[in-house]
Design a protein around this motif. Structure first.
Motif: not given
Length: 356
Positions: A1-5, A202-213, A222-224
């Motif tokens: 998603m981005d370089s800051r992970h 917040i975006a990183d938490e959503i990213e985790t949810m997306i991967i889990e889903l 797409l929304q994120l």
């Protein structure tokens, strides 16, 4: 998603991707839960994992959800190959380092956490009675949730992200205005840094949810991506503009990432990550101008750095003529005109924005 992970999140993301909905491994785990059985599954057959295995038997068979479900009927752990293609061993007793701390109470979950922490490998445990599935990776723990509930949480998080992004954009617009007028205070800078970090979290938490889903998260992805595009670049450029020469942007970001949420929201604690010395929030501070120069399409980072080195900051850069700019190595007349036009346009838009 981005370089800051962060490394820990990366490890958890990798583990969640391996067991996301639609994957064979998740199918196998779901079969175990539906059958009211428990399971302890190590997603690595590295030598260090095999070294803590006692008893059990060698399987060395191609992976299938059905095999996992059948093997889970025995009490021992199941060892899956690193690539997920084979079941290496089953019904093994794991003997991790007992001194490794764990917050778990159940025997299966305690073993899973200790193995994951001591060997830095992903481990999945499913409780027999409650059907709770926990994933341990990168020193983190995550309890998998039912897809519908997780989708609801992700959508709520997206709404929160939109609100925080709007606040961040307001702070950036304000910073641009005071930069143009050469009246920036430390507080103006910190407001952007704080809100940028919270948006990232917040975006990183959503990213985790997306991967889990897994396959159920296409629309969320797409929304994120639409909401989060280019946010990190803008915040990193703000930090670059105000950091002391001996400091590195990545170091500041890493330091900020280790802070608790409440500490990030404390302006004085957030200020400490910039290492500006003995300054107060109300003190004036001058930007270098990297962020505004990034808006010049023809300008490379190296040439932008040369311009900053020549003029020393945004205030002098704004007063520079086209001839002054063209005298910088790597800057021809076209680039000089683009820089001048961009800075004038930013100033004009800022002034108009104040009266609109």
């Amino acid at each position: 998603m981005d370089s800051r992970h962060r490394g820990a999140n990366d490890a958890m993301h990798d583990a969640l991707a391996r067991i996301g909905p639609g994957t064979p491994l998740r199918d196998g785990i779901d079969r175990v839960v539906r059958s009211k059985a428990g399971a302890l599954i190590v997603l690595s057959d590295d030598p260090e994992v095999l070294a803590i295995c006692s008893g059990g038997f060698l399987v060395d068979a191609p992976f299938s959800p059905q095999r996992v479900s059948e093997l889970a009927k025995m009490d021992g752990a199941i060892i899956i190959s690193d690539d997920g293609g084979r079941i290496a061993r089953a019904n093994v007793h794991l003997v991790p380092d007992p001194t490794v701390p764990t917050s778990e109470t159940g025997t299966r979950h305690r073993t899973a956490e200790r193995v994951a922490r001591s060997l830095d490998v992903p481990v999945v445990s499913a409780s027999e009675e409650m059907g709770v599935i926990n994933v341990y990776a990168g020193g983190l723990k995550r309890q998998l949730q039912e897809v519908g509930r997780l989708l609801d949480r992700a959508n709520q998080a997206l709404q929160t992200l939109e609100r925080y992004k709007a606040r961040l954009e307001d702070a950036i617009d304000n910073l641009t205005a005071v930069e143009v007028e050469d009246v920036v205070t430390v507080r103006d800078v910190i407001a952007v840094v704080q809100r940028g970090e919270m948006v990232h979290r917040i975006a990183d938490e959503i990213e985790t949810m997306i991967i889990e889903l897994g396959v159920d998260a296409r629309l969320l992805r797409l929304q994120l991506d639409e909401i989060y595009t280019d946010i990190n670049d803008e915040v990193e450029l703000v930090i670059t503009d105000y950091l002391p020469p001996h400091r590195n942007v990545d170091d500041t970001i890493a330091e900020m990432s280790q802070m608790k949420d409440d500490d990030v929201l404390d302006a004085r604690m957030a200020l400490a990550t910039l290492h500006l010395g003995d300054v107060q929030l109300g003190d004036e501070i001058a930007p270098r101008g990297f962020r505004l120069l990034r808006r010049v399409g023809k300008l490379t980072p190296d040439v932008a750095a040369s311009i900053i080195d020549r003029f020393g900051g945004l205030a002098r850069l704004q007063r520079a003529t086209i001839d002054d700019l063209a005298a910088v190595d790597g800057v021809d007349s076209d680039i000089a005109e683009s820089v001048k036009e961009t800075l004038e346009r930013v100033t004009e838009n800022t002034i108009l924005g104040q009266y609109s």
